[in-house]
Scaffold this motif. Structure first.
Motif, PDB file in Angstrom:
ATOM      1  N   PRO A 237       0.832  -1.208   0.000  1.00 58.90           N
ATOM      2  CA  PRO A 237       0.000   0.000   0.000  1.00 58.90           C
ATOM      3  C   PRO A 237       0.860   1.248   0.000  1.00 58.90           C
ATOM      4  O   PRO A 237       2.076   1.190   0.210  1.00 58.90           O
ATOM      5  N   ASP A 238       0.237   2.394  -0.221  1.00 61.75           N
ATOM      6  CA  ASP A 238       0.981   3.648  -0.263  1.00 61.75           C
ATOM      7  C   ASP A 238       1.597   4.020   1.078  1.00 61.75           C
ATOM      8  O   ASP A 238       2.532   4.814   1.125  1.00 61.75           O
ATOM      9  N   ARG A 239       1.071   3.458   2.158  1.00 69.41           N
ATOM     10  CA  ARG A 239       1.641   3.678   3.486  1.00 69.41           C
ATOM     11  C   ARG A 239       1.806   2.323   4.162  1.00 69.41           C
ATOM     12  O   ARG A 239       0.857   1.543   4.244  1.00 69.41           O
ATOM     13  N   TYR A 240       2.998   2.047   4.659  1.00 74.82           N
ATOM     14  CA  TYR A 240       3.212   0.800   5.390  1.00 74.82           C
ATOM     15  C   TYR A 240       4.424   0.957   6.297  1.00 74.82           C
ATOM     16  O   TYR A 240       5.178   1.934   6.205  1.00 74.82           O
ATOM     17  N   VAL A 241       4.630  -0.039   7.173  1.00 76.04           N
ATOM     18  CA  VAL A 241       5.757  -0.069   8.109  1.00 76.04           C
ATOM     19  C   VAL A 241       6.579  -1.316   7.828  1.00 76.04           C
ATOM     20  O   VAL A 241       6.028  -2.405   7.631  1.00 76.04           O
ATOM     21  N   ILE A 242       7.896  -1.148   7.801  1.00 78.12           N
ATOM     22  CA  ILE A 242       8.785  -2.296   7.663  1.00 78.12           C
ATOM     23  C   ILE A 242       9.637  -2.410   8.926  1.00 78.12           C
ATOM     24  O   ILE A 242      10.163  -1.415   9.427  1.00 78.12           O
ATOM     25  N   SER A 243       9.729  -3.613   9.466  1.00 76.32           N
ATOM     26  CA  SER A 243      10.457  -3.888  10.699  1.00 76.32           C
ATOM     27  C   SER A 243      11.855  -4.398  10.356  1.00 76.32           C
ATOM     28  O   SER A 243      12.044  -5.128   9.384  1.00 76.32           O
ATOM     29  N   GLN A 244      12.827  -4.016  11.177  1.00 77.12           N
ATOM     30  CA  GLN A 244      14.201  -4.484  10.980  1.00 77.12           C
ATOM     31  C   GLN A 244      14.918  -4.531  12.319  1.00 77.12           C
ATOM     32  O   GLN A 244      14.586  -3.786  13.245  1.00 77.12           O
ATOM     33  N   GLY A 245      15.882  -5.429  12.424  1.00 74.99           N
ATOM     34  CA  GLY A 245      16.700  -5.529  13.627  1.00 74.99           C
ATOM     35  C   GLY A 245      16.232  -6.560  14.623  1.00 74.99           C
ATOM     36  O   GLY A 245      16.839  -6.701  15.694  1.00 74.99           O
ATOM     37  N   GLY A 249      17.928  -8.108  18.462  1.00 77.42           N
ATOM     38  CA  GLY A 249      17.331  -7.610  19.693  1.00 77.42           C
ATOM     39  C   GLY A 249      16.892  -6.165  19.599  1.00 77.42           C
ATOM     40  O   GLY A 249      16.688  -5.507  20.621  1.00 77.42           O
ATOM     41  N   ARG A 250      16.738  -5.646  18.384  1.00 81.09           N
ATOM     42  CA  ARG A 250      16.264  -4.282  18.170  1.00 81.09           C
ATOM     43  C   ARG A 250      14.820  -4.319  17.688  1.00 81.09           C
ATOM     44  O   ARG A 250      14.271  -5.391  17.404  1.00 81.09           O
ATOM     45  N   ALA A 251      14.230  -3.144  17.559  1.00 80.93           N
ATOM     46  CA  ALA A 251      12.848  -3.050  17.086  1.00 80.93           C
ATOM     47  C   ALA A 251      12.730  -1.841  16.176  1.00 80.93           C
ATOM     48  O   ALA A 251      11.959  -0.919  16.435  1.00 80.93           O
ATOM     49  N   GLY A 252      13.532  -1.829  15.113  1.00 79.78           N
ATOM     50  CA  GLY A 252      13.464  -0.740  14.154  1.00 79.78           C
ATOM     51  C   GLY A 252      12.137  -0.734  13.429  1.00 79.78           C
ATOM     52  O   GLY A 252      11.621  -1.789  13.056  1.00 79.78           O
TER      53      GLY A 252
END
Length: 279
Positions: A237-245, A249-252
């Motif tokens: 979609p035109d707006r979304y969230v991507i997680s990394q780390g 043990g991170r929560a980018g």
């Protein structure tokens, strides 16, 4: 020896311990590039930046971006972290947006409800990986041929290539052979599925074989390239969230938003350390 204001900033997480740290040397006038590179090696962070007055009158400030190994023409989390530190140090932009000057030219940055966002630069290269390189990366990541749904360059000035996998679990399970990937910058991503929750829609990981910190916790440039790939193919979609780390043990959390032809990559920034550095 000279003294300079110094900030250490956490990028892509509102929790100061769960994002990607960045060292920022402000008012870096008088420092040569060799000295900058030496300090970047000493910090041992994925990137260290040096903020200077602009040479382009359209820019608000100029930045040099160094890893422990090299200078980069552009990088995402250093762009947001440097801007955050420059504003916190009293920087006042000429207009509503902030304009950063760096190796690729001028980068627009805006304030958002989540923090800051940069206008993603265009891809310098977005074609499919050559078969031999695709096979090398697949083997280096320990993947079966069927596990790789697609593989492309997502290079917007930092040399990333990326592989798309079937889901988040496959991304998190990777145990790369860094020797086999020597000299490459490899991103991997896949969608969150129903059982993964709703905090994000995609998961990514970034491997920099040959660097002192081989896995990056949260990578703006890589995810900007991935976003162009996904959005151009109508897979996000035109707006979304991507997680990394996650594995580190991170929560980018990287916020992606397309507004017309503009693609913005943003997230939270938090100052963790503020003081003076002697170089």
């Amino acid at each position: 020896m000279s003294t300079h204001p110094f900030h250490q900033v956490n990028v892509f997480s509102a929790d100061p311990l769960l994002g990607n740290p960045l060292a920022v040397v402000l008012d870096a006038i008088g420092l040569g590039e060799a000295r900058m590179a030496a300090f970047a090696r000493w910090t041992n962070l994925s990137e260290t930046t040096f903020v200077l007055p602009p040479t382009d009158p359209r820019a608000d400030y100029r930045v040099h971006i160094f890893t422990t190994m090299e200078e980069l023409p552009f990088a995402g989390h250093p762009t947001l972290g440097s801007c955050h530190a420059w504003l916190a140090h009293g920087g006042v932009p000429q207009g509503e947006e902030i304009v950063q000057q760096c190796g690729i030219g001028l980068v627009r940055i805006r304030r958002t409800g989540a923090g800051l966002a940069f206008l993603a630069p265009p891809l310098l290269r977005g074609d499919a990986l050559e078969p031999a390189l695709r096979e090398r990366v697949r083997i280096g990541l320990g993947l079966d041929a069927a596990a790789v749904l697609d593989a492309r360059w997502v290079d917007n000035g930092t040399g990333w290539l990326a592989m798309r996998l079937r889901d988040r679990a496959a991304v998190l399970a990777l145990q790369p052979d860094y020797a086999a990937l020597e000299g490459l910058k490899v991103g991997v991503f896949g969608p969150w599925l129903q059982g993964d929750g709703d905090a994000a829609q995609f998961e990514s990981r970034a491997f920099i074989a040959g660097d002192g910190a081989p896995e990056d916790p949260a990578t703006g440039s890589l995810n900007a390239g991935i976003a162009r790939w996904l959005l151009d193919e109508g897979q996000a979609p035109d707006r979304y969230v991507i997680s990394q780390g996650t594995v580190l043990g991170r929560a980018g959390r990287l916020q992606v938003e397309r507004v017309g032809d503009a693609l913005w990559i943003g997230g939270a920034c938090v100052t963790c350390i503020e003081g003076v550095v002697t170089l």
